[in-house]
Scaffold this motif. Structure first.
Motif, PDB file in Angstrom:
ATOM      1  N   GLY A  43       1.009  -1.068   0.133  1.00  0.00           N
ATOM      2  CA  GLY A  43       0.446  -0.063  -0.194  1.00  0.00           C
ATOM      3  C   GLY A  43       0.699   1.036   0.357  1.00  0.00           C
ATOM      4  O   GLY A  43       0.277   2.927  -0.474  1.00  0.00           O
ATOM      5  N   HIS A  44       2.083   1.631  -0.033  1.00  0.00           N
ATOM      6  CA  HIS A  44       3.299   2.011   0.355  1.00  0.00           C
ATOM      7  C   HIS A  44       4.177   2.054  -0.331  1.00  0.00           C
ATOM      8  O   HIS A  44       5.275   1.659   0.210  1.00  0.00           O
ATOM      9  N   PRO A  45       3.825   2.302  -0.962  1.00  0.00           N
ATOM     10  CA  PRO A  45       5.681   1.438  -2.490  1.00  0.00           C
ATOM     11  C   PRO A  45       6.212   3.380  -2.743  1.00  0.00           C
ATOM     12  O   PRO A  45       7.602   2.829  -2.629  1.00  0.00           O
ATOM     13  N   ASP A  46       6.528   4.336  -2.041  1.00  0.00           N
ATOM     14  CA  ASP A  46       6.675   5.083  -2.119  1.00  0.00           C
ATOM     15  C   ASP A  46       8.250   5.412  -0.585  1.00  0.00           C
ATOM     16  O   ASP A  46       8.274   6.510  -0.647  1.00  0.00           O
ATOM     17  N   THR A  47       7.693   4.544   0.329  1.00  0.00           N
ATOM     18  CA  THR A  47       8.545   4.263   1.879  1.00  0.00           C
ATOM     19  C   THR A  47       8.353   2.999   1.924  1.00  0.00           C
ATOM     20  O   THR A  47       8.208   2.972   2.502  1.00  0.00           O
ATOM     21  N   PRO A  48       9.582   2.467   1.171  1.00  0.00           N
ATOM     22  CA  PRO A  48      10.237   1.110   1.806  1.00  0.00           C
ATOM     23  C   PRO A  48      10.869   1.580   2.949  1.00  0.00           C
ATOM     24  O   PRO A  48      11.156   0.310   2.943  1.00  0.00           O
ATOM     25  N   ALA A  49      11.952   1.824   2.965  1.00  0.00           N
ATOM     26  CA  ALA A  49      11.787   2.686   4.699  1.00  0.00           C
ATOM     27  C   ALA A  49      11.190   1.952   5.673  1.00  0.00           C
ATOM     28  O   ALA A  49      11.326   1.192   6.691  1.00  0.00           O
ATOM     29  N   SER A  50      10.264   2.535   5.731  1.00  0.00           N
ATOM     30  CA  SER A  50       9.320   1.946   6.363  1.00  0.00           C
ATOM     31  C   SER A  50       8.388   0.853   6.884  1.00  0.00           C
ATOM     32  O   SER A  50       8.565   0.070   7.614  1.00  0.00           O
ATOM     33  N   ARG A  98       9.237  -2.101   9.328  1.00  0.00           N
ATOM     34  CA  ARG A  98       7.687  -2.908  10.384  1.00  0.00           C
ATOM     35  C   ARG A  98       8.176  -4.853  10.132  1.00  0.00           C
ATOM     36  O   ARG A  98       7.876  -5.222  10.528  1.00  0.00           O
ATOM     37  N   LEU A  99       8.624  -4.883   8.810  1.00  0.00           N
ATOM     38  CA  LEU A  99       8.966  -5.969   8.860  1.00  0.00           C
ATOM     39  C   LEU A  99      10.480  -6.507  10.000  1.00  0.00           C
ATOM     40  O   LEU A  99      10.903  -7.402  10.625  1.00  0.00           O
ATOM     41  N   ALA A 100      10.961  -5.766  10.094  1.00  0.00           N
ATOM     42  CA  ALA A 100      12.272  -5.800  10.881  1.00  0.00           C
ATOM     43  C   ALA A 100      12.062  -6.268  12.328  1.00  0.00           C
ATOM     44  O   ALA A 100      12.029  -7.108  12.896  1.00  0.00           O
ATOM     45  N   TRP A 101      10.831  -5.261  12.953  1.00  0.00           N
ATOM     46  CA  TRP A 101      10.208  -5.765  13.810  1.00  0.00           C
ATOM     47  C   TRP A 101       9.483  -6.419  14.569  1.00  0.00           C
ATOM     48  O   TRP A 101       9.400  -7.008  15.138  1.00  0.00           O
ATOM     49  N   CYS A 102       9.111  -7.763  13.325  1.00  0.00           N
ATOM     50  CA  CYS A 102       8.155  -8.845  13.749  1.00  0.00           C
ATOM     51  C   CYS A 102       9.750 -10.534  13.963  1.00  0.00           C
ATOM     52  O   CYS A 102       9.241 -11.419  14.078  1.00  0.00           O
ATOM     53  N   ALA A 103      10.485  -9.102  14.286  1.00  0.00           N
ATOM     54  CA  ALA A 103      12.088 -10.064  14.050  1.00  0.00           C
ATOM     55  C   ALA A 103      11.421 -11.029  15.506  1.00  0.00           C
ATOM     56  O   ALA A 103      11.781 -11.862  16.216  1.00  0.00           O
ATOM     57  N   ALA A 104      11.164  -9.407  16.426  1.00  0.00           N
ATOM     58  CA  ALA A 104      10.752 -10.049  17.978  1.00  0.00           C
ATOM     59  C   ALA A 104       9.740 -10.662  18.231  1.00  0.00           C
ATOM     60  O   ALA A 104       9.838 -12.226  19.162  1.00  0.00           O
TER      61      ALA A 104
END
Length: 458
Positions: free
Chosen positions: A41-48, A52-58
């Protein structure tokens, strides 16, 4: 098929723990799919989206950790006499445990996919009037290979971790471990070379416990309770010399039911845990002192200290538990304090690590609460779900470790009851252990949480 049959015929308590693993897997899979939906839904903000994907590591790590704890306490896949004769050796039982864990996690991932598709409106109409379309990418085609890849992370990671944790190990017997003995001139040796007769007569190897006719405790890899110690004592009779020292000895250590080697061996992770904890707090304080801790771009520098403090508490947990058991026995302990302290010292490695992880999660959650004012309101439900998932998995892991410890000292409890110990005494010892751990880890968690939240709140 064998794993499925064992899953169906398990005890209701075991089934409940497996369902909890499936629920944790469902929550983690839903968070991974939400990260994918935000990226679509937000292809212009890949860093965000990457954040979010890295936050799922916990949540993923917490789910895998909980799955390992559940697999350890599964009585259906525990090695028992006679199973190797029918082809169920340790390697086969490990494979069954991994397959059972994969089945539970796959069930949870499937449930997460169905809920995600339902919220997107792919199965039925759009629920909640489209209020959650920000992280669902409603109206956009969902790439099925990417979704299946993310959903496969939990079953594959959990099954691989269970296989590694329950892999067959060679048993270490007392002869291989090498009992301490005295050689020439009182030097320690660990070889089986026999001394000459002159050396035996001069330096008196008969001063050992076995030569005096005392009861000797033979260490064994599966020795867990006072029943084994008492059984070993009954098998080893007095020698040819009789005297005041040749009779059976019953000491407080034997009554406590913990092997002397397990109770006196202090875990080695306490210095490393304190060092890593100090480094994490120093990183957060440095980020705050330089003036970057309160800035929007400088908060990630302070957030780098949170994983370090969490790892430090997890490493120091067994050592602190062992220290707590030692403190209980100080200043002329009675039978109750001695029993509680010895059990804590013997179970420090099994209980201390999950307890340290729970303290780390609580302190990190308290520190992250100071960042909620600056977070996006649309990600509030996902953040809440992630925090509840991590906290629930860690607490459930601690309770599962307590169940495993209770199963491990079942022989000790039976031996104490045969010796005439009342049930109320065992319950008071358990309450004393719980109160001592709470008195030590509670203030420690509050102090670490305050020190971690201070740089983030500035």
């Amino acid at each position: 098929m064998l794993a499925l049959r064992l899953t169906r015929s398990a005890h209701p308590a075991v089934q409940l723990r497996r369902l909890l693993v499936a629920a944790a897997s469902a929550g983690t899979g839903f968070l991974l799919l939400c990260a994918l939906g935000h990226a679509l839904g937000h292809p212009d903000t890949p860093a965000s989206s990457m954040l979010r994907l890295a936050w799922c590591a916990a949540p993923l790590a917490a789910t895998v950790y909980f799955a390992i704890a559940v697999a350890r306490t599964d009585p259906g896949t525990r090695p028992r006499p006679g199973l190797s004769a029918v082809g169920l050796g340790p390697a086969r039982l490990m494979a069954i445990s991994a397959a059972t864990t994969a089945l539970s996690c796959t069930l949870g991932s499937t449930l997460a996919l169905l809920v995600f598709l339902h919220l997107r409106g792919d199965l039925t109409g759009m629920p909640f009037d489209g209020a959650a379309t920000d992280f669902l990418a409603a109206g956009r085609p969902l790439p099925l290979p990417a979704a299946l890849t993310l959903l496969a992370l939990v079953p594959l990671s959990a099954s691989a971790a269970v296989a590694v944790a329950l892999r067959p190990r060679e048993p270490v017997t007392g002869a291989a471990r090498g009992a301490r003995s005295y050689g020439r001139f009182g030097a320690y040796r660990r070889t089986a070379v026999r001394e000459s007769f002159g050396a035996y007569g001069r330096f008196g190897k008969q001063s050992g416990a076995a030569a005096r006719g005392r009861r000797t405790v033979v260490p064994a890899p599966d020795r867990e309770g006072a029943a084994d110690v008492l059984e070993t004592g009954s098998e080893t009779g007095p020698g040819p010399e009789t005297g005041p020292e040749t009779g059976p000895e019953t000491g407080p250590e034997d009554v406590a039911g913990a092997p002397p080697s397990a109770a006196h061996t202090q875990p080695s992770g306490l210095p490393w845990g304190i060092a890593v904890l100090a480094v994490g707090l120093a990183v957060e304080a440095l980020a705050s002192r330089t003036g970057a801790g309160g800035a929007a771009g400088g908060r990630p520098a302070a957030l780098l200290g949170l994983p370090l403090t969490a790892v430090g508490l997890a490493l120091a947990g067994p050592g602190l538990t062992h220290l707590c058991g030692r403190l209980i026995q100080t200043v002329r302990p009675g039978a109750l304090r001695l029993l509680a302290g010895r059990i804590l010292m013997a179970e420090a490695a099994r209980i201390g690590r999950p307890l340290g992880v729970v303290c780390a999660v609580m302190s990190a959650a308290y520190a992250m609460a100071s960042l909620q004012d600056g977070q996006d309101a649309s990600s509030g439900p996902l953040v809440t779900l992630g925090v509840l998932l991590v906290a629930g998995c860690t607490v459930a892991t601690l309770l599962t470790a307590a169940v495993e410890a209770r199963q491990a000292r079942a022989g000790t409890t039976a031996a104490l009851r045969r010796l005439g110990a009342p049930t109320a005494t065992l319950r008071r010892a358990a309450a004393l252990r719980a109160g001592a751990l709470l008195a030590l880890f509670g203030p420690l968690t509050l102090v670490v949480a305050e020190l971690s939240a201070w740089p983030l709140a500035r």
